[in-house]
Design an enzyme around this catalytic site. Structure first.
Site, PDB file in Angstrom:
ATOM      1  N   TYR A  92      35.365 -20.501 -10.790  1.00 21.82           N
ATOM      2  CA  TYR A  92      35.888 -19.447 -11.656  1.00 21.82           C
ATOM      3  C   TYR A  92      34.767 -18.853 -12.505  1.00 21.82           C
ATOM      4  O   TYR A  92      33.967 -19.565 -13.102  1.00 21.82           O
ATOM      5  CB  TYR A  92      36.963 -20.045 -12.554  1.00 21.82           C
ATOM      6  CG  TYR A  92      37.779 -19.059 -13.358  1.00 21.82           C
ATOM      7  CD1 TYR A  92      38.750 -18.279 -12.748  1.00 21.82           C
ATOM      8  CD2 TYR A  92      37.610 -18.941 -14.740  1.00 21.82           C
ATOM      9  CE1 TYR A  92      39.531 -17.404 -13.482  1.00 21.82           C
ATOM     10  CE2 TYR A  92      38.389 -18.070 -15.486  1.00 21.82           C
ATOM     11  CZ  TYR A  92      39.351 -17.294 -14.848  1.00 21.82           C
ATOM     12  OH  TYR A  92      40.126 -16.427 -15.589  1.00 21.82           O
ATOM     13  N   SER A 185      36.782 -26.673  -7.833  1.00 18.88           N
ATOM     14  CA  SER A 185      37.544 -25.997  -8.879  1.00 18.88           C
ATOM     15  C   SER A 185      38.263 -24.783  -8.286  1.00 18.88           C
ATOM     16  O   SER A 185      39.045 -24.931  -7.356  1.00 18.88           O
ATOM     17  CB  SER A 185      36.623 -25.633 -10.039  1.00 18.88           C
ATOM     18  OG  SER A 185      37.366 -25.220 -11.159  1.00 18.88           O
ATOM     19  N   ASP A 271      39.433 -35.291 -15.964  1.00 13.18           N
ATOM     20  CA  ASP A 271      39.319 -33.835 -15.837  1.00 13.18           C
ATOM     21  C   ASP A 271      40.410 -33.161 -16.659  1.00 13.18           C
ATOM     22  O   ASP A 271      41.601 -33.286 -16.355  1.00 13.18           O
ATOM     23  CB  ASP A 271      39.440 -33.452 -14.361  1.00 13.18           C
ATOM     24  CG  ASP A 271      39.122 -31.985 -14.092  1.00 13.18           C
ATOM     25  OD1 ASP A 271      39.063 -31.194 -15.050  1.00 13.18           O
ATOM     26  OD2 ASP A 271      38.927 -31.642 -12.912  1.00 13.18           O
ATOM     27  N   HIS A 308      35.635 -32.789 -15.063  1.00  8.99           N
ATOM     28  CA  HIS A 308      35.654 -31.721 -14.061  1.00  8.99           C
ATOM     29  C   HIS A 308      34.411 -31.726 -13.176  1.00  8.99           C
ATOM     30  O   HIS A 308      34.422 -31.155 -12.091  1.00  8.99           O
ATOM     31  CB  HIS A 308      35.803 -30.370 -14.763  1.00  8.99           C
ATOM     32  CG  HIS A 308      36.256 -29.267 -13.870  1.00  8.99           C
ATOM     33  ND1 HIS A 308      37.394 -29.341 -13.097  1.00  8.99           N
ATOM     34  CD2 HIS A 308      35.714 -28.040 -13.598  1.00  8.99           C
ATOM     35  CE1 HIS A 308      37.543 -28.227 -12.401  1.00  8.99           C
ATOM     36  NE2 HIS A 308      36.539 -27.422 -12.692  1.00  8.99           N
TER      37      HIS A 308
END
Length: 336
Positions: A92, A185, A271, A308
C-alpha cells in the site's frame, strides 16, 4: 479470541463466514471480460541499468478500462530459454520504484514482473501509473470510490493485477505454464485475489495479506489502511451500509475460497496492520469453494514475535525454497 497475542490452536480453526454478494462471481466475470477485450501489452522497451547480470524492460500494459499500467520486467541477462515467472505486487502506498529495487526473484533465476500501483505512489515509494477514475469517497486509496463496488479503487487495482498475468504471458522468454504471483500486505491481498480469479497459476505466495476478513479487520485496528476506512466512516456515519456492501466484493477470503494453485502464507502474530486472524481466515478456507475433495497444497509460516514485517529474510528464504520445489514438481509432472 484475542488478536495480537492469539493462541495458535484458535487461529488454526478460525474460519469466519464472510458475507458474499449474490453476484460476486458475475461481478468479477463481467469486469475481467471487459478488460480482456483489449490486447494486454501496450509497449515494451529495454531499460538501461548498471546491472550486468540482469536485463530489464519498461513495460506498459492495458489494465482496468484499458488504462495504461506500468511495470518492470527483469530476467537473468543472456538467458533465452522460457523461464518460470514471478508476478509481484507492491504494498500500500508504494509504486514500482526503479528496476534495481527488487531483485530477489530475477537473481534466483526467474523472470520477474513488478506491477505499479495505480495512483498510490508517493507515500512509501515511487511510481508513475495514474488512476484517472474519480468517484465519491475519502481522501485515501482505501476509500476512493468506496460507496459503490463499480467505482471502488480495488476493483481497478485487482483488475490490473489479473491483467499483469495476461501481460507477462505475452512477453518473450516466459514459461506461461509456470507463472506464480507474490506479494506482501496489499500485495499479498492482490496475490490472493488473482489466485481466486485466475485458475491456472503455478503458485501463490502471500504474506500478511490485506483485505482479508476485511469488515472485521476494520473494527480491530486503527492502523492504516484499515484505519482509513474507519476514519471515513467516523465522518460519513450514514455510509456504513454502502461501504460494507462494497467491501464484500473485494474480500480476500472470498477469493481464497475459489483458488486452486498451491499456496504459501506467512503472518506475524503481533501484526496490528493486518491482524493475524484475518490471514488465517483466508488460509483456513483456501480452496474450499472449488468443489475438490481436498484443498490445494498450502502451508502457513507463523512468526510469534513479529508484527507486519513478518519473517523478512527468513521468510523469503522459505519462499524461495518452497517455490522451487513446487515448480520442480510441475516440470516432473508435465508430459514429455
Amino acid at each position: 479470541m484475542t488478536d495480537f497475542t492469539p493462541a495458535l490452536d484458535e487461529l488454526r480453526r478460525y474460519a469466519p463466514t464472510v458475507v458474499e454478494p449474490d453476484d460476486f462471481d458475475g461481478f468479477w466475470r463481467d469486469t475481467l471480460t471487459e478488460a480482456a477485450a483489449r490486447p494486454a501489452l501496450v509497449d515494451v522497451r529495454p531499460e538501461p541499468t548498471d546491472l550486468r547480470l540482469l536485463d530489464s524492460w519498461d513495460v506498459t500494459y492495458a489494465g482496468f478500462a484499458g488504462d495504461p499500467v506500468r511495470a518492470w520486467y527483469t530476467r537473468p541477462a543472456g538467458v533465452l530459454d522460457p523461464l518460470p515467472t514471478v508476478v509481484e505486487y507492491a504494498g500500500y502506498g508504494r509504486g514500482r520504484g526503479l528496476p534495481h529495487e527488487r531483485l530477489t526473484w530475477p537473481v534466483a533465476g526467474y523472470a520477474h514482473l513488478l506491477m505499479d500501483n495505480r495512483g498510490q505512489a508517493g507515500q512509501y515509494g515511487a511510481g508513475d501509473t495514474t488512476d484517472p477514475h474519480g468517484a465519491p469517497g475519502g481522501p485515501w486509496p482505501a476509500t476512493w470510490g468506496i460507496l459503490d463496488p463499480h467505482d471502488y479503487h480495488y476493483r481497478r487495482l485487482i483488475t490490473d493485477a489479473v491483467r499483469a498475468v495476461d501481460a507477462v504471458r505475452a512477453l518473450p522468454g516466459v514459461d506461461a505454464g509456470r507463472v506464480a504471483v507474490v506479494g506482501n500486505s496489499q500485495g499479498g491481498g492482490l496475490a490472493l485475489a488473482v489466485a481466486g480469479l485466475v485458475d491456472d497459476l503455478a503458485a501463490v505466495l502471500t504474506t500478511a495479506p490485506f483485505l482479508c476478513d476485511v469488515q472485521r479487520a476494520v473494527s480491530l485496528t486503527d492502523a492504516s489502511p484499515y484505519g482509513e476506512i474507519a476514519r471515513y466512516l467516523s465522518v460519513h456515519r450514514e455510509a456504513e451500509e454502502a461501504v460494507r456492501r462494497t467491501l464484500s466484493y473485494v474480500d480476500g477470503v472470498s477469493f481464497a475460497r475459489r483458488a486452486t494453485a498451491p499456496a504459501h502464507f506467512g503472518v506475524g502474530l503481533r501484526d496490528t496492520v493486518c491482524p493475524p486472524s484475518t490471514g488465517f481466515a483466508a488460509y483456513n478456507q483456501y480452496g474450499a469453494a472449488t468443489g475438490r475433495p481436498t484443498p490445494p497444497e498450502r502451508e502457513m509460516h507463523v512468526y510469534p514475535f513479529n508484527g507486519h514485517e513478518g519473517g523478512e529474510a527468513v521468510h523469503v528464504r522459505r519462499q524461495l525454497r518452497w517455490l522451487a520445489s513446487i515448480l520442480d514438481a510441475t516440470v516432473t509432472a508435465s508430459p514429455h
